[in-house]
Design a protein around this motif. Structure first.
Motif, PDB file in Angstrom:
ATOM      1  N   VAL A 159      21.912   1.375  33.095  1.00 25.55           N
ATOM      2  CA  VAL A 159      20.694   1.727  33.824  1.00 25.55           C
ATOM      3  C   VAL A 159      20.224   0.548  34.670  1.00 25.55           C
ATOM      4  O   VAL A 159      19.622   0.733  35.724  1.00 25.55           O
ATOM      5  N   VAL A 160      20.477  -0.679  34.214  1.00 21.59           N
ATOM      6  CA  VAL A 160      20.119  -1.874  34.981  1.00 21.59           C
ATOM      7  C   VAL A 160      21.366  -2.716  35.237  1.00 21.59           C
ATOM      8  O   VAL A 160      22.396  -2.542  34.578  1.00 21.59           O
ATOM      9  N   ARG A 161      21.243  -3.617  36.189  1.00 27.36           N
ATOM     10  CA  ARG A 161      22.361  -4.507  36.501  1.00 27.36           C
ATOM     11  C   ARG A 161      22.402  -5.683  35.537  1.00 27.36           C
ATOM     12  O   ARG A 161      21.355  -6.192  35.146  1.00 27.36           O
ATOM     13  N   PRO A 162      23.590  -6.162  35.213  1.00 23.01           N
ATOM     14  CA  PRO A 162      23.669  -7.458  34.525  1.00 23.01           C
ATOM     15  C   PRO A 162      23.311  -8.564  35.516  1.00 23.01           C
ATOM     16  O   PRO A 162      23.487  -8.405  36.722  1.00 23.01           O
ATOM     17  N   VAL A 163      22.769  -9.666  35.001  1.00 26.53           N
ATOM     18  CA  VAL A 163      22.326 -10.759  35.871  1.00 26.53           C
ATOM     19  C   VAL A 163      23.189 -11.992  35.667  1.00 26.53           C
ATOM     20  O   VAL A 163      23.379 -12.449  34.534  1.00 26.53           O
ATOM     21  N   ILE A 164      23.712 -12.525  36.767  1.00 26.55           N
ATOM     22  CA  ILE A 164      24.411 -13.808  36.762  1.00 26.55           C
ATOM     23  C   ILE A 164      23.405 -14.854  37.251  1.00 26.55           C
ATOM     24  O   ILE A 164      22.880 -14.740  38.357  1.00 26.55           O
ATOM     25  N   PHE A 165      23.105 -15.835  36.405  1.00 25.57           N
ATOM     26  CA  PHE A 165      22.210 -16.923  36.808  1.00 25.57           C
ATOM     27  C   PHE A 165      23.044 -18.115  37.244  1.00 25.57           C
ATOM     28  O   PHE A 165      23.935 -18.558  36.512  1.00 25.57           O
ATOM     29  N   LEU A 166      22.781 -18.624  38.444  1.00 25.33           N
ATOM     30  CA  LEU A 166      23.473 -19.808  38.953  1.00 25.33           C
ATOM     31  C   LEU A 166      22.465 -20.946  39.026  1.00 25.33           C
ATOM     32  O   LEU A 166      21.476 -20.863  39.757  1.00 25.33           O
ATOM     33  N   ALA A 212      23.559  -8.504  39.636  1.00 20.78           N
ATOM     34  CA  ALA A 212      22.506  -9.265  40.296  1.00 20.78           C
ATOM     35  C   ALA A 212      22.799 -10.747  40.129  1.00 20.78           C
ATOM     36  O   ALA A 212      23.367 -11.167  39.120  1.00 20.78           O
ATOM     37  N   SER A 213      22.402 -11.554  41.117  1.00 19.33           N
ATOM     38  CA  SER A 213      22.613 -13.003  41.070  1.00 19.33           C
ATOM     39  C   SER A 213      21.294 -13.700  41.356  1.00 19.33           C
ATOM     40  O   SER A 213      20.659 -13.439  42.376  1.00 19.33           O
ATOM     41  N   VAL A 214      20.877 -14.578  40.444  1.00 16.76           N
ATOM     42  CA  VAL A 214      19.614 -15.301  40.602  1.00 16.76           C
ATOM     43  C   VAL A 214      19.883 -16.801  40.526  1.00 16.76           C
ATOM     44  O   VAL A 214      20.496 -17.285  39.568  1.00 16.76           O
ATOM     45  N   PHE A 215      19.429 -17.531  41.557  1.00 19.84           N
ATOM     46  CA  PHE A 215      19.625 -18.982  41.655  1.00 19.84           C
ATOM     47  C   PHE A 215      18.390 -19.691  41.094  1.00 19.84           C
ATOM     48  O   PHE A 215      17.256 -19.348  41.443  1.00 19.84           O
ATOM     49  N   LEU A 216      18.642 -20.695  40.230  1.00 21.62           N
ATOM     50  CA  LEU A 216      17.562 -21.401  39.534  1.00 21.62           C
ATOM     51  C   LEU A 216      17.751 -22.904  39.626  1.00 21.62           C
ATOM     52  O   LEU A 216      18.880 -23.388  39.680  1.00 21.62           O
ATOM     53  N   PRO A 217      16.660 -23.680  39.568  1.00 19.91           N
ATOM     54  CA  PRO A 217      16.797 -25.117  39.320  1.00 19.91           C
ATOM     55  C   PRO A 217      17.120 -25.338  37.837  1.00 19.91           C
ATOM     56  O   PRO A 217      16.734 -24.534  36.986  1.00 19.91           O
ATOM     57  N   THR A 218      17.836 -26.398  37.528  1.00 19.97           N
ATOM     58  CA  THR A 218      18.183 -26.704  36.137  1.00 19.97           C
ATOM     59  C   THR A 218      16.950 -27.300  35.449  1.00 19.97           C
ATOM     60  O   THR A 218      16.768 -28.509  35.382  1.00 19.97           O
ATOM     61  N   VAL A 219      16.112 -26.407  34.975  1.00 15.43           N
ATOM     62  CA  VAL A 219      14.875 -26.774  34.265  1.00 15.43           C
ATOM     63  C   VAL A 219      14.950 -26.139  32.876  1.00 15.43           C
ATOM     64  O   VAL A 219      15.245 -24.941  32.771  1.00 15.43           O
ATOM     65  N   PRO A 220      14.707 -26.912  31.806  1.00 15.71           N
ATOM     66  CA  PRO A 220      14.909 -26.393  30.454  1.00 15.71           C
ATOM     67  C   PRO A 220      14.261 -25.038  30.181  1.00 15.71           C
ATOM     68  O   PRO A 220      14.911 -24.134  29.644  1.00 15.71           O
ATOM     69  N   ASP A 221      12.988 -24.855  30.560  1.00 18.84           N
ATOM     70  CA  ASP A 221      12.312 -23.585  30.287  1.00 18.84           C
ATOM     71  C   ASP A 221      13.030 -22.415  30.959  1.00 18.84           C
ATOM     72  O   ASP A 221      13.235 -21.358  30.346  1.00 18.84           O
ATOM     73  N   LEU A 222      13.419 -22.589  32.221  1.00 19.03           N
ATOM     74  CA  LEU A 222      14.062 -21.502  32.959  1.00 19.03           C
ATOM     75  C   LEU A 222      15.417 -21.155  32.362  1.00 19.03           C
ATOM     76  O   LEU A 222      15.786 -19.983  32.260  1.00 19.03           O
ATOM     77  N   LEU A 223      16.185 -22.172  31.953  1.00 16.15           N
ATOM     78  CA  LEU A 223      17.485 -21.896  31.351  1.00 16.15           C
ATOM     79  C   LEU A 223      17.306 -21.167  30.031  1.00 16.15           C
ATOM     80  O   LEU A 223      18.112 -20.292  29.676  1.00 16.15           O
TER      81      LEU A 223
END
Length: 598
Positions: free
Chosen positions: A217-224, A388-399
């Motif tokens: 029903v939803v897309r899997p998310v790849i976090f970069l 889905a692809s979501v780009f993040l800064p390498t920040v402990p909380d976000l990871l």
């Protein structure tokens, strides 16, 4: 009875409703929607809380239920309460497609007989609660409270909702994230006390991201995730250099993060360039796929849009929350095939742009609620195999949030400890900071100079998928980075996992062939490079203070003199602001001094 009731509700539905339904589901309810309907019809509760992950189809479920209640004369009118003006319009349009007419412009007075109800905002209810109470008393009313956690945003909103809708015949509460970062109670939500004494929200039906992912029903998310070297000037005038992902104090993490997001540095252009390459790859399988940058403020949003134009040669749609045309621009972007949109918060919740498949998290908001809602903009699936692809800064909380996408949370009404004691290290941090001010060199007036980002660069850090981490650090534009940006946009979830494992194995094999002189980045796979936590950083500072104390006893010099000397020799800011690498260097230096004296 249940089967008859549910089928009678469906006769109002257009065969194409909902328009965003993924493969094979258009024209009928999804399994979770059917299950929630059956439970509701069987139990006939006055209050019902449905928790369903963003993108699962809460609107469809709610309007199907509204249709059934109207058809069976349980209620005579519908009131939808939404978080934003744009969502009022969106609800009215969705309702119209199944024959329910809602007035999204209603403000006061009697409602035209052509309408079955109204769509209003929480803020609107907050201004005129008695107006809506009178409407609820005059006719049997179903109230749909969309993203009901917003009713706890302020005491006045919560009280207004209680005042306005206490007389309502039926109340349906919807949310994709039933937790809040605070302990404000949410109206019409049941809280049950657990064995630990903490009261948590209790949902009548829950459909989490993990379930929705399994049902396609939803897309899997790849976090970069992207790291990089940051340099900034503190309020005290100190210039600090640090690497995103290195263990730092909370203040230093915040400043490094803000430095990365500064559009004048190199980090944002590098990440936007990578995200645009990823979008190009995704559009090979999803031709109309779009990308969204979620910005912290309006100035940043405009600057990011300018960068996107420089990188891609085409303009980005800019959506600012106080712009009167923002809602129309979202609708236009949803309907066209343009590549990029930049928004400040407005698209972080509830706004339905199903073609969004690539995201850049360019905001410093670090609550699990906001993160989940932001990522929810990219998971709405339309056909099987979309990712889905979501780009993040390498920040402990976000990871941490990225790795816990499938964790279901409830809203806790109580804190596990007394106020001010949530962080078991807070008191010691405070004492250490005071010790640093007393023992280190004079840090000057803390408020003389504002924070100033000086420079930044970007390094591809890792890929997170399904709770696992892949990849080794690589420079932007390198063959290794391209390997991950080039993952096809149409893949089954198990194929994504397998492909990431293969890419990492290839990257490791390639790195082993490099001469040592070329190994300027950390040559370790992501799963062996955990981002160091604040707790681990505190342990390093404690270790340094312990070493200084022991050496002070050995040589007779005061602690402050030793701290000042080791900082002069090794360089860098006071220990309270130093990175893990700087602390380890100082520990080694004090150990070296102590060894010489023996």
């Amino acid at each position: 009875m249940t089967t008859t009731a549910t089928s009678s509700s469906n006769h109002h539905l257009s065969p194409a409703f909902p328009g965003r339904a993924p493969w094979g589901t258009a024209g009928k309810l999804r399994a979770w929607q059917q299950g929630a309907m059956e439970r509701y019809v069987q139990e006939q509760p006055r209050d019902f809380l449905a928790v369903a992950t963003p993108g699962a189809g809460k609107t469809t479920f709610a309007l199907t239920l509204a249709s059934w209640l109207l058809h069976h004369h349980v209620v005579q009118q519908v009131t939808v309460v939404a978080p934003t003006e744009h969502l009022k319009k969106q609800w009215a349009e969705a309702a119209a497609r199944i024959g329910i007419k809602l007035d999204p412009e209603y403000s006061a007075g009697p409602l035209s007989k052509e309408y079955d109800g109204v769509a209003v905002t929480y803020a609107g209810v907050g201004v005129r609660p008695m107006l809506h109470r009178n409407r609820s008393e005059q006719r049997k009313t179903l109230v749909i409270l969309d993203e009901i956690h917003h009713a706890g945003d302020s005491k006045s909103w919560g009280e207004a909702c209680l005042e306005a809708f206490e007389p309502a015949t039926r109340r349906l509460a919807l949310t994709g994230t039933p937790f809040r970062s605070d302990t404000n109670p949410i109206p019409f939500v049941t809280y049950e006390e657990g064995t630990d004494g903490i009261r948590r929200s209790s949902a009548d039906y829950t459909y989490g991201y993990g379930n929705a992912l399994a049902d396609n029903v939803v897309r899997p998310v790849i976090f970069l995730s992207y790291s990089g070297n940051m340099r900034w000037r503190t309020k005290a005038g100190d210039e600090i250099a640090a690497r995103l992902g290195e263990p730092m104090t909370k203040d230093a993490i915040s400043q490094a993060w803000r430095t990365a997001l500064d559009p004048r540095g190199e980090w944002m252009p590098s990440v936007l360039r990578a995200a645009d390459q990823r979008l190009t790859e995704v559009r090979k399988g999803i031709p109309d796929a779009g990308a969204l940058v979620i910005a912290t403020d309006q100035d940043s949003a405009r600057a990011y849009a300018k960068l996107i134009r420089e990188i891609t040669g085409t303009s980005a749609t800019v959506v600012l929350s106080d712009d009167s045309g923002a809602s129309d621009r979202i609708d236009e972007f949803s309907a066209n095939t343009d590549r990029w949109m930049v928004a400040v918060r407005m698209v972080s919740e509830g706004v339905d742009v199903p073609r969004l498949a690539v995201g850049v998290y360019a905001t410093t908001i670090s609550t699990p609620l906001f993160f989940a809602q932001a990522v929810g903009r990219f998971v709405r699936s339309r056909r099987r195999g979309e990712t889905a692809s979501v780009f993040l800064p390498t920040v402990p909380d976000l990871l941490t949030f990225a790795n816990e996408m499938e964790v279901e949370r409830d809203h806790a009404l109580d804190k596990p400890k007394k106020q001010g004691e949530e962080d078991p290290y807070a008191e010691e941090d405070k004492l250490l900071a005071e010790a640093e001010r007393e023992q280190d060199e004079d840090t000057g007036d803390q408020d003389m100079l504002p924070f100033e980002a000086l420079e930044s660069d970007a390094v591809f850090d890792r890929v997170m998928y399904n709770g696992a981490e892949f990849g080794m650090q690589a420079h932007p534009g390198s063959e290794e980075e391209q390997d991950y940006l080039g993952i096809p946009g149409l893949l089954e979830p198990d194929q994504v996992q397998l492909l990431l494992q293969k890419r990492q194995a290839r990257q490791i094999a390639h790195s082993r062939k490099k001469p040592d002189a070329e190994a300027d980045l950390v040559e370790l796979p992501a799963d062996r490079r955990p981002v160091v936590t604040h707790k681990e950083l505190l342990e390093l500072r404690k270790q340094l203070n312990g070493m200084v104390g022991a050496y002070s006893h050995q040589c007779g010099k005061p602690h402050g003199v030793i701290h000042t000397e080791v900082r002069r020799v090794c360089g860098g800011p006071p220990s309270a602001e130093a990175t893990a690498g700087q602390l380890r260097q100082r520990i080694a230096k004090v150990q070296e001094w102590a060894t010489r004296m023996k």
